[in-house]
Design an enzyme around this catalytic site. Structure first.
Site, PDB file in Angstrom:
ATOM      1  CB  CYS A   1      -0.968   0.000   1.176  1.00 14.99           C
ATOM      2  SG  CYS A   1      -0.306   0.625   2.706  1.00 14.99           S
ATOM      3  CD  GLU A   2      -0.732   5.352  -3.620  1.00 17.89           C
ATOM      4  OE1 GLU A   2      -0.039   5.018  -4.593  1.00 17.89           O
ATOM      5  OE2 GLU A   2      -1.669   6.162  -3.692  1.00 17.89           O
ATOM      6  CG  HIS A   3      -2.241   5.443   1.727  1.00 17.30           C
ATOM      7  ND1 HIS A   3      -3.428   4.829   1.418  1.00 17.30           N
ATOM      8  CD2 HIS A   3      -2.116   6.475   0.853  1.00 17.30           C
ATOM      9  CE1 HIS A   3      -3.996   5.458   0.401  1.00 17.30           C
ATOM     10  NE2 HIS A   3      -3.229   6.450   0.055  1.00 17.30           N
ATOM     11  CG  HIS A   4       0.026   2.642   6.223  1.00 20.21           C
ATOM     12  ND1 HIS A   4      -1.215   2.550   5.629  1.00 20.21           N
ATOM     13  CD2 HIS A   4      -0.106   3.532   7.241  1.00 20.21           C
ATOM     14  CE1 HIS A   4      -2.073   3.334   6.253  1.00 20.21           C
ATOM     15  NE2 HIS A   4      -1.432   3.948   7.238  1.00 20.21           N
TER      16      HIS A   4
ATOM     17  CD  GLN B   1      -8.272  -4.670  -2.888  1.00 17.44           C
ATOM     18  OE1 GLN B   1      -7.839  -4.749  -1.730  1.00 17.44           O
ATOM     19  NE2 GLN B   1      -9.337  -5.330  -3.280  1.00 17.44           N
TER      20      GLN B   1
ATOM     21  CG  HIS C   1      -5.410  -3.754   2.386  1.00 14.90           C
ATOM     22  ND1 HIS C   1      -4.880  -2.788   1.569  1.00 14.90           N
ATOM     23  CD2 HIS C   1      -6.323  -4.415   1.636  1.00 14.90           C
ATOM     24  CE1 HIS C   1      -5.453  -2.855   0.370  1.00 14.90           C
ATOM     25  NE2 HIS C   1      -6.333  -3.833   0.390  1.00 14.90           N
TER      26      HIS C   1
ATOM     27  CB  CYS D   1      -1.681  -0.686   6.481  1.00 16.69           C
ATOM     28  SG  CYS D   1      -2.980  -0.540   5.269  1.00 16.69           S
TER      29      CYS D   1
HETATM   30 ZN   LIG Z   1      -2.044   1.226   4.090  1.00 16.71          ZN
END
Ligand SMILES: [Zn+2]
Length: 211
Positions: A102-105, A143, A171, A173
């Site tokens: 995931c590009e956020h975490h 996703q 996920h 995260c």
């Molecule tokens: Zn994430």
């Protein structure tokens, strides 16, 4: 004097272009140094035996996590076949395992992709569909975007009558941080062409995926 001004202008233009283009990629040594910094930030000693080689190993692992950036979907989907024997039904490859981040975490999200298309006179090697999933999964992703990119690439390069893509993923995260929901599964789907217009065809896709 005139010359000087002209050069100044050129430099300013070059700076503008640089600002717009991608930032320069750090070297492997610089990337490993960043991991060493992270280890120190945790309060650990990067020089101790168990951690001494960790930055090198982490960056090597990232070579795999991010391998998709160096691959072009157009190359994978370039070869198609016209000998379909008149087959014009859905072609579904389901349960294609994928691993993404995931590009956020930058935490992993892991799941299965179900990809179907209705041929329009041409078919493609089935393994190419699995490779297409990998190309986009091995990047920093959401996703939602991963689902869209697989769909769009297949539609663009194979030009079938319709494409259906469904992704189911866990996920990390959400599992190991934040809300700590261990068993939640995220489902996304995207349709083009006949799959978008024909409810029965879409139902058939869902039934085949579930079956
Ligand atoms: Zn994430």
């Amino acid at each position: 004097m005139t010359k000087k001004i002209a050069r100044k202008k050129t430099t300013a233009a070059a700076a503008k272009t640089r600002a717009k283009s991608k930032p320069t990629r750090p070297t492997r040594t610089e990337a490993e140094a960043a991991i060493r910094t992270l280890i120190e930030w945790m309060g650990e000693d990067p020089a101790r035996e168990g951690l001494r080689d960790t930055p090198r190993r982490v960056i090597k692992a990232f070579d795999e996590y991010c391998a998709g950036y160096d691959m072009n979907p157009a190359d994978v989907l370039a070869k198609t076949f016209s000998e379909t024997g008149g087959y014009d039904g859905p072609v579904l490859v389901k349960c294609i395992e994928f691993e993404s981040r995931c590009e956020h975490h930058m935490a992993p999200f892991i799941g299965k992709a179900h990809v179907a298309y209705i041929p329009n006179g041409r078919i493609i090697g089935l393994s190419k569909i699995a490779r297409l999933v990998d190309i986009y999964a091995r990047r920093l992703q959401t996703q939602e975007r991963l689902t869209s990119e697989i769909t769009a690439a297949l539609q663009k390069h194979l030009k079938p009558k319709g494409v259906a893509v469904m992704l189911e993923a866990e996920h990390f995260c959400m599992k190991v941080r934040g809300v700590h929901k261990d068993h939640s599964i995220t489902v996304t789907s995207r349709f083009t062409g006949t799959y978008q217009k024909d409810d029965d065809l879409r139902e058939e896709f869902f039934a085949q995926v579930r079956g």
